[in-house]
Design an enzyme around this catalytic site. Structure first.
Site, PDB file in Angstrom:
ATOM      1  N   LYS A  57     -11.619  -6.168  68.672  1.00 59.69           N
ATOM      2  CA  LYS A  57     -12.088  -4.892  69.218  1.00 59.69           C
ATOM      3  C   LYS A  57     -10.904  -4.075  69.733  1.00 59.69           C
ATOM      4  O   LYS A  57     -10.820  -2.867  69.511  1.00 59.69           O
ATOM      5  CB  LYS A  57     -13.119  -5.130  70.335  1.00 59.69           C
ATOM      6  CG  LYS A  57     -14.470  -5.591  69.793  1.00 59.69           C
ATOM      7  CD  LYS A  57     -15.392  -6.091  70.891  1.00 59.69           C
ATOM      8  CE  LYS A  57     -16.632  -6.758  70.278  1.00 59.69           C
ATOM      9  NZ  LYS A  57     -17.481  -7.425  71.277  1.00 59.69           N
ATOM     10  N   GLN A  92     -17.938  -9.309  77.405  1.00 59.79           N
ATOM     11  CA  GLN A  92     -18.096 -10.146  76.210  1.00 59.79           C
ATOM     12  C   GLN A  92     -19.105 -11.262  76.480  1.00 59.79           C
ATOM     13  O   GLN A  92     -18.955 -12.031  77.433  1.00 59.79           O
ATOM     14  CB  GLN A  92     -16.728 -10.715  75.795  1.00 59.79           C
ATOM     15  CG  GLN A  92     -16.763 -11.500  74.502  1.00 59.79           C
ATOM     16  CD  GLN A  92     -17.177 -10.673  73.280  1.00 59.79           C
ATOM     17  OE1 GLN A  92     -16.739  -9.547  73.117  1.00 59.79           O
ATOM     18  NE2 GLN A  92     -18.038 -11.229  72.450  1.00 59.79           N
ATOM     19  N   ASP A 128     -22.327  -0.823  74.869  1.00 64.04           N
ATOM     20  CA  ASP A 128     -23.116  -1.786  74.100  1.00 64.04           C
ATOM     21  C   ASP A 128     -24.598  -1.397  74.086  1.00 64.04           C
ATOM     22  O   ASP A 128     -25.393  -1.962  73.338  1.00 64.04           O
ATOM     23  CB  ASP A 128     -22.987  -3.198  74.707  1.00 64.04           C
ATOM     24  CG  ASP A 128     -21.858  -4.005  74.069  1.00 64.04           C
ATOM     25  OD1 ASP A 128     -21.556  -3.747  72.889  1.00 64.04           O
ATOM     26  OD2 ASP A 128     -21.296  -4.876  74.752  1.00 64.04           O
TER      27      ASP A 128
END
Ligand SMILES: NC(=O)c1ccc[n+]([C@@H]2O[C@H](COP(=O)([O-])OP(=O)(O)OC[C@H]3O[C@@H](n4cnc5c(N)ncnc54)[C@H](OP(=O)(O)O)[C@@H]3O)[C@@H](O)[C@H]2O)c1
Length: 295
Positions: A54, A98, A123
């Site tokens: 990422k 994460q 997200d």
């Protein structure tokens, strides 16, 4: 092989180039480069790879990618404090914790995700962003289902009036996927909305018959090759979200060789849905920066 291969890598590269161009324009307007901050708790090798990938993708798009590392036993309080600090840091536009958080250390994942400022929730896991999607007025869209919508749209596959079966009802993939395709108008317009959606799961009676009825089959289960050829309607479009490691190889939830003889189009694993997830994360980070700076 009969099916057309839906090349997620190519579409993801296209989206990443578009985001990079928009970032360039954003910065040229006098704004600082957008900043995505990942929080990584513990040393899980797969999570480390995801976070590194990422950060690299950010860099290529002109986005600043930061990583905050906490020891595995940092604890819920310290993690919450870090999220709150990032919430108030004006230099941070997107926050990504994460997942999964390390098992056996009493982390409350839901409490952490709920603490992320909804305007920095790239997200799209916060209740506010999930609620906005439910109501058909989304702000951020969750990256994996959004990537699938983009792949369908850019491959000229309409979902309007089609029967779609989504297998798997996770908060990250299955549920938002079903919701996005059932909307009256989607992020790419009505061609990838207005589907009649069935959301299947482990308690679905006669899964094979349910799948065989679908014009578009989206598998997000996490079981290698569980979707066999006889579960696919001739000429269906098959989207394989699954990423399963078998004997050091990555395989999807769909038996690719069998499905490719029956379907009209199919995503490979790897190289299908996976690359799109990161591309949409970059898209959301730029969007967050624009929302926060009012540009
Ligand atoms: N390509 C990407 O970027 C990406 C992103 C996210 C996830 N993934 C992959 O996608 C897969 C799914 O991930 P996830 O996080 O959505 O999964 P998850 O949270 O583990 O949920 C799995 C879902 O599959 C259902 N299921 C399990 N066994 C089943 C069966 N025999 N028949 C029908 N349904 C069954 C479960 O049903 P119940 O609800 O009834 O338990 C559950 O809803 C994994 O392989 C993951 O690695 C890929």
């Amino acid at each position: 092989m009969k099916a057309e291969i839906l090349d997620g890598k190519r579409v993801a590269a296209e989206i990443r180039a578009e985001v990079a161009k928009s970032v360039e324009q954003f910065v040229a307007s006098g704004a600082p480069a957008p900043c995505l901050t990942a929080v990584l708790v513990g040393e899980d090798p797969a999570s480390q790879v995801y976070v590194r990938n990422k950060a690299r993708a950010c860099e290529k798009a002109g986005i600043e990618g930061r990583t905050h590392r906490l020891p595995v036993d940092a604890g819920q309080k310290e993690l919450l404090a870090l999220v709150n600090e990032l919430n108030t840091d004006a230099n941070v536009n997107g926050i990504l914790v994460q997942l999964p958080l390390p098992a056996g250390h009493d982390y409350d994942e839901r409490e952490i995700l709920d603490a992320i400022d909804p305007l920095k929730d790239v997200d799209a896991f916060s209740p506010i962003n999930v609620g906005l999607l439910m109501q058909g007025r989304p702000r951020f869209l969750p990256c994996t289902p959004h990537g699938i919508v983009q792949l369908l749209h850019r491959s000229g596959i309409s979902t309007s009036a089609k029967k779609v079966c989504v297998i798997g009802r996770s908060e990250i993939v299955g549920k938002p996927m079903a919701m996005m395709l059932a909307q009256k108008s989607g992020s790419c317009g009505p061609d990838v909305a207005n589907a009649t959606v069935t959301l299947a799961h482990s308690r679905t009676a006669d899964l094979a018959a349910t799948c065989r009825d679908a014009d578009i089959l989206i598998a997000a289960v996490g079981r290698p090759k569980m979707i066999t050829g006889d579960m696919i309607k001739p000429d269906a479009v098959v989207i394989d979200v699954g990423i399963n490691r078998v004997d050091d190889k990555l395989v999807g939830d769909v038996d690719f060789d069998a499905a490719a003889e029956i379907a009209s189009a199919i995503t490979p694993v790897p190289g299908g849905v996976g690359p799109l997830t990161i591309a949409m994360l970059l898209h959301n980070t730029l969007m967050a920066a624009k929302l926060q700076t009012g540009r």
